[in-house]
Design an enzyme around this catalytic site. Structure first.
Site, short mmCIF file in Angstrom:
data_model
loop_
_atom_site.label_atom_id
_atom_site.label_comp_id
_atom_site.label_asym_id
_atom_site.label_seq_id
_atom_site.Cartn_x
_atom_site.Cartn_y
_atom_site.Cartn_z
N LEU A 33 1.96 -8.36 -1.64
CA LEU A 33 1.46 -9.10 -0.50
C LEU A 33 2.56 -9.97 0.09
O LEU A 33 3.56 -10.27 -0.57
CB LEU A 33 0.27 -9.97 -0.92
CG LEU A 33 -0.96 -9.20 -1.42
CD1 LEU A 33 -2.04 -10.17 -1.88
CD2 LEU A 33 -1.50 -8.27 -0.36
N CYS A 34 2.37 -10.36 1.34
CA CYS A 34 3.29 -11.21 2.07
C CYS A 34 3.63 -12.43 1.22
O CYS A 34 2.71 -13.02 0.64
CB CYS A 34 2.64 -11.63 3.39
SG CYS A 34 3.62 -12.74 4.38
N PRO A 35 4.87 -12.80 1.11
CA PRO A 35 6.06 -12.30 1.81
C PRO A 35 6.88 -11.31 0.99
O PRO A 35 8.02 -11.03 1.33
CB PRO A 35 6.85 -13.57 2.06
CG PRO A 35 6.64 -14.36 0.79
CD PRO A 35 5.18 -14.07 0.41
N ASP A 72 0.74 -3.84 2.67
CA ASP A 72 0.23 -5.10 3.21
C ASP A 72 0.21 -5.03 4.74
O ASP A 72 1.26 -4.86 5.36
CB ASP A 72 1.12 -6.25 2.75
CG ASP A 72 0.64 -7.61 3.24
OD1 ASP A 72 -0.49 -7.69 3.77
OD2 ASP A 72 1.38 -8.58 3.09
N ASP A 97 5.61 -8.74 10.02
CA ASP A 97 6.68 -9.40 9.27
C ASP A 97 7.99 -8.63 9.30
O ASP A 97 9.06 -9.23 9.47
CB ASP A 97 6.26 -9.61 7.82
CG ASP A 97 5.09 -10.58 7.66
OD1 ASP A 97 4.78 -11.28 8.65
OD2 ASP A 97 4.49 -10.63 6.58
#
Length: 77
Positions: free
Chosen positions: A15-17, A42, A48
């Site tokens: 998941l981010c980041p 994600d 992103d």
């Protein structure tokens, strides 16, 4: 580019980041002109990864979706 390497990074399930952080770390190991193909799951990576490439001076060549995965082909700048 002649002699350019092509590396892959599987960031599926992260998941981010994390996908961007792992991509940055991998790109740091490569030479200018080398390619990195990142696979992520994600949905945030859709925003992103292009933002990261723009800020870091890399060229996002391809961004596409294959089923539940997002594939990014990045040329190191």
């Amino acid at each position: 580019m002649a002699g350019a390497k092509k590396e892959t990074l599987d960031a599926s399930g992260m998941l981010c980041p994390m996908p961007v952080l792992r991509a940055r770390r991998k790109l740091d190991e490569l030479d200018v002109g080398d390619m990195l193909v990142v696979t992520a799951t994600d949905p945030a990576s859709v925003q992103d990864m292009p933002a990261f490439c723009s800020m870091a001076g890399h060229k996002l060549l391809i961004a596409r979706q294959e089923e539940d995965s997002f594939i990014f082909e990045i040329e190191k700048g």
